[in-house]
Design a protein around this motif. Structure first.
Motif, PDB file in Angstrom:
ATOM      1  N   VAL A   1       0.740  -1.222   0.159  1.00  0.00           N
ATOM      2  CA  VAL A   1      -0.080   0.011  -0.113  1.00  0.00           C
ATOM      3  C   VAL A   1       0.765   1.356   0.047  1.00  0.00           C
ATOM      4  CG1 VAL A   1      -1.612   1.168   1.345  1.00  0.00           C
ATOM      5  CG2 VAL A   1      -1.720  -1.354   1.111  1.00  0.00           C
ATOM      6  N   GLU A   2       1.932   1.194   0.984  1.00  0.00           N
ATOM      7  CA  GLU A   2       2.635   2.390   1.013  1.00  0.00           C
ATOM      8  C   GLU A   2       3.963   2.647   0.129  1.00  0.00           C
ATOM      9  OE1 GLU A   2       2.458   3.434   5.571  1.00  0.00           O
ATOM     10  OE2 GLU A   2       1.953   1.406   5.490  1.00  0.00           O
ATOM     11  N   GLY A   3       4.357   1.682  -0.477  1.00  0.00           N
ATOM     12  CA  GLY A   3       5.598   1.977  -1.510  1.00  0.00           C
ATOM     13  C   GLY A   3       6.766   0.903  -1.133  1.00  0.00           C
ATOM     14  N   THR A   4       7.804   1.150  -1.863  1.00  0.00           N
ATOM     15  CA  THR A   4       9.074   0.494  -1.670  1.00  0.00           C
ATOM     16  C   THR A   4      10.173   1.221  -0.982  1.00  0.00           C
ATOM     17  OG1 THR A   4       9.996   1.665  -3.688  1.00  0.00           O
ATOM     18  CG2 THR A   4       8.379  -0.458  -4.112  1.00  0.00           C
ATOM     19  N   THR A   5       9.719   2.232  -0.337  1.00  0.00           N
ATOM     20  CA  THR A   5      10.836   2.849   0.559  1.00  0.00           C
ATOM     21  C   THR A   5      10.118   3.267   1.907  1.00  0.00           C
ATOM     22  OG1 THR A   5      12.086   3.733  -0.953  1.00  0.00           O
ATOM     23  CG2 THR A   5      12.340   4.809   1.133  1.00  0.00           C
ATOM     24  N   ALA A   6      10.549   2.538   2.919  1.00  0.00           N
ATOM     25  CA  ALA A   6      10.025   2.917   4.465  1.00  0.00           C
ATOM     26  C   ALA A   6      11.143   3.704   5.275  1.00  0.00           C
ATOM     27  CB  ALA A   6       9.612   1.589   4.959  1.00  0.00           C
ATOM     28  N   THR A   7      10.560   4.727   5.924  1.00  0.00           N
ATOM     29  CA  THR A   7      11.463   5.288   6.872  1.00  0.00           C
ATOM     30  C   THR A   7      10.534   5.392   8.294  1.00  0.00           C
ATOM     31  OG1 THR A   7      12.272   6.748   5.204  1.00  0.00           O
ATOM     32  CG2 THR A   7      12.345   7.565   7.382  1.00  0.00           C
ATOM     33  N   LEU A   8      11.179   4.723   9.191  1.00  0.00           N
ATOM     34  CA  LEU A   8      10.382   4.525  10.576  1.00  0.00           C
ATOM     35  C   LEU A   8      11.436   4.931  11.840  1.00  0.00           C
ATOM     36  CD1 LEU A   8       9.071   0.903  10.034  1.00  0.00           C
ATOM     37  CD2 LEU A   8       7.669   2.927   9.882  1.00  0.00           C
ATOM     38  N   THR A   9      10.959   5.728  12.643  1.00  0.00           N
ATOM     39  CA  THR A   9      11.591   6.265  13.827  1.00  0.00           C
ATOM     40  C   THR A   9      11.443   5.341  14.967  1.00  0.00           C
ATOM     41  OG1 THR A   9      11.751   8.380  13.009  1.00  0.00           O
ATOM     42  CG2 THR A   9      12.362   8.095  15.211  1.00  0.00           C
ATOM     43  N   ALA A  10      12.215   4.665  15.626  1.00  0.00           N
ATOM     44  CA  ALA A  10      11.863   3.845  16.924  1.00  0.00           C
ATOM     45  C   ALA A  10      11.401   4.699  18.217  1.00  0.00           C
ATOM     46  CB  ALA A  10      13.072   3.114  17.264  1.00  0.00           C
ATOM     47  N   PRO A  11      10.167   4.530  18.545  1.00  0.00           N
ATOM     48  CA  PRO A  11       9.720   4.909  19.810  1.00  0.00           C
ATOM     49  C   PRO A  11      10.450   4.385  21.016  1.00  0.00           C
ATOM     50  CG  PRO A  11       8.084   3.771  19.078  1.00  0.00           C
ATOM     51  CD  PRO A  11       9.188   3.396  18.040  1.00  0.00           C
ATOM     52  N   ARG A  12      11.029   3.512  20.900  1.00  0.00           N
ATOM     53  CA  ARG A  12      11.752   2.863  22.137  1.00  0.00           C
ATOM     54  C   ARG A  12      12.742   1.896  21.555  1.00  0.00           C
ATOM     55  NH1 ARG A  12       9.509  -2.087  21.456  1.00  0.00           N
ATOM     56  NH2 ARG A  12       7.688  -2.195  20.663  1.00  0.00           N
ATOM     57  N   ASN A  13      13.696   1.349  22.391  1.00  0.00           N
ATOM     58  CA  ASN A  13      14.491   0.241  21.707  1.00  0.00           C
ATOM     59  C   ASN A  13      13.720  -0.840  21.468  1.00  0.00           C
ATOM     60  OD1 ASN A  13      16.762   1.800  22.532  1.00  0.00           O
ATOM     61  ND2 ASN A  13      17.232   0.609  24.415  1.00  0.00           N
ATOM     62  N   MET A  14      13.982  -1.418  20.181  1.00  0.00           N
ATOM     63  CA  MET A  14      13.105  -2.398  19.398  1.00  0.00           C
ATOM     64  C   MET A  14      13.720  -3.014  18.475  1.00  0.00           C
ATOM     65  SD  MET A  14      10.729   0.186  17.551  1.00  0.00           S
ATOM     66  CE  MET A  14       9.591  -1.085  17.115  1.00  0.00           C
ATOM     67  N   THR A  15      13.096  -4.110  17.868  1.00  0.00           N
ATOM     68  CA  THR A  15      13.733  -4.923  16.677  1.00  0.00           C
ATOM     69  C   THR A  15      12.718  -4.719  15.646  1.00  0.00           C
ATOM     70  OG1 THR A  15      14.984  -6.386  18.280  1.00  0.00           O
ATOM     71  CG2 THR A  15      14.458  -7.107  15.893  1.00  0.00           C
ATOM     72  N   PHE A  16      13.014  -4.297  14.514  1.00  0.00           N
ATOM     73  CA  PHE A  16      12.008  -4.191  13.306  1.00  0.00           C
ATOM     74  C   PHE A  16      12.331  -5.531  12.518  1.00  0.00           C
ATOM     75  CE2 PHE A  16      12.523   0.454  13.887  1.00  0.00           C
ATOM     76  CZ  PHE A  16      11.104   0.924  14.031  1.00  0.00           C
ATOM     77  N   VAL A  17      11.317  -6.048  11.855  1.00  0.00           N
ATOM     78  CA  VAL A  17      11.291  -7.251  11.342  1.00  0.00           C
ATOM     79  C   VAL A  17      10.944  -6.994   9.751  1.00  0.00           C
ATOM     80  CG1 VAL A  17      10.476  -9.449  10.734  1.00  0.00           C
ATOM     81  CG2 VAL A  17      10.876  -8.649  13.252  1.00  0.00           C
ATOM     82  N   ILE A  18      11.700  -7.373   8.722  1.00  0.00           N
ATOM     83  CA  ILE A  18      11.524  -6.983   7.578  1.00  0.00           C
ATOM     84  C   ILE A  18      11.064  -8.077   6.758  1.00  0.00           C
ATOM     85  CG2 ILE A  18      12.169  -5.939   5.171  1.00  0.00           C
ATOM     86  CD1 ILE A  18      14.376  -4.535   7.021  1.00  0.00           C
ATOM     87  N   THR A  19       9.810  -8.412   6.319  1.00  0.00           N
ATOM     88  CA  THR A  19       9.210  -9.533   5.737  1.00  0.00           C
ATOM     89  C   THR A  19       8.951  -9.300   4.398  1.00  0.00           C
ATOM     90  OG1 THR A  19       8.341  -9.874   7.914  1.00  0.00           O
ATOM     91  CG2 THR A  19       7.473 -11.238   5.986  1.00  0.00           C
ATOM     92  N   PRO A  20       9.750  -9.599   3.253  1.00  0.00           N
ATOM     93  CA  PRO A  20       9.506  -9.732   1.882  1.00  0.00           C
ATOM     94  C   PRO A  20       8.285 -10.868   1.556  1.00  0.00           C
ATOM     95  CG  PRO A  20      11.556  -9.742   2.199  1.00  0.00           C
ATOM     96  CD  PRO A  20      11.131 -10.336   3.570  1.00  0.00           C
ATOM     97  N   PHE A  21       7.538 -10.568   0.781  1.00  0.00           N
ATOM     98  CA  PHE A  21       6.425 -11.506   0.486  1.00  0.00           C
ATOM     99  C   PHE A  21       5.732 -11.080  -0.942  1.00  0.00           C
ATOM    100  CE2 PHE A  21       4.016  -7.842   1.852  1.00  0.00           C
ATOM    101  CZ  PHE A  21       2.864  -7.941   1.387  1.00  0.00           C
ATOM    102  N   GLN A  22       4.892 -12.237  -1.291  1.00  0.00           N
ATOM    103  CA  GLN A  22       4.229 -11.981  -2.744  1.00  0.00           C
ATOM    104  C   GLN A  22       2.781 -12.261  -2.307  1.00  0.00           C
ATOM    105  OE1 GLN A  22       5.553 -14.542  -5.681  1.00  0.00           O
ATOM    106  NE2 GLN A  22       5.714 -16.248  -4.611  1.00  0.00           N
ATOM    107  N   PRO A  23       1.753 -11.794  -3.133  1.00  0.00           N
ATOM    108  CA  PRO A  23       0.228 -11.938  -2.615  1.00  0.00           C
ATOM    109  C   PRO A  23       0.085 -13.387  -2.738  1.00  0.00           C
ATOM    110  CG  PRO A  23       0.774 -10.309  -4.357  1.00  0.00           C
ATOM    111  CD  PRO A  23       1.964 -10.778  -4.108  1.00  0.00           C
TER     112      PRO A  23
END
Length: 166
Positions: A125-147
């Motif tokens: 929905v949002e496109g191919t480039t994401a920019t996220l700021t961590a509100p706390r110490n955390m682990t982001f998980v990047i999941t590639p997928f197809q429909p």
């Protein structure tokens, strides 16, 4: 008499100057450069991140300097895909650029600690480039997928991720 008054005043002024110091600004030592504590990355939440790995997939920790960029390549085949985990300190920004030649590959980015499975960023929905700021110490998980329709037909596609942490 005028000359002697002039001489007396001059001598008096010279005497005052010799006894005293010229006014100067108070000496203030320079401030040391402000030390900024280096960001310490939190531990990678691999146990929580594992919940995002599809059957036949794998969990790939992305480990690089506290700040910087790294790249990863992979293939989505059916439902199977590598899933990437990145630790981010509070206040840091994670930017992920997802490149593929397939029009049917996308990525989601989630919080490993969120067991609901909801994505913070939905690439479909949002496109191919994401920019996220961590509100706390955390682990982001990047999941590639197809429909689902493509995954059920066991189609495949290659991708490249460029991940920047600042």
């Amino acid at each position: 008499m005028r000359m002697s008054a002039y001489v007396l005043v001059s001598v008096a002024l010279l005497g005052l100057m010799a006894c005293g110091q010229e006014p100067t600004k108070p000496s203030v030592p320079p401030s040391p450069p402000e030390k900024v504590a280096p960001k310490v990355l939190p531990a990678l939440e691999t146990a929580n991140a594992a919940q995002f790995v599809p059957e036949g997939g794998s969990l790939v920790p992305l480990e690089f300097g506290t700040e910087g960029t790294t790249s990863a390549t992979g293939t989505v085949k059916g439902y199977a895909a590598p899933v990437y985990a990145v630790a981010v300190a509070q206040g840091q920004t994670l930017t992920v650029d997802f490149k593929t030649d397939s029009t049917n590959l996308y990525m989601n980015i989630s919080d490993a600690a969120d067991h609901s499975g909801a994505a913070l960023y939905r690439g479909e929905v949002e496109g191919t480039t994401a920019t996220l700021t961590a509100p706390r110490n955390m682990t982001f998980v990047i999941t590639p997928f197809q429909p689902r329709a493509m995954a059920r037909r066991n189609e495949s596609g290659d991708f490249t991720l460029t991940v920047t942490r600042r």
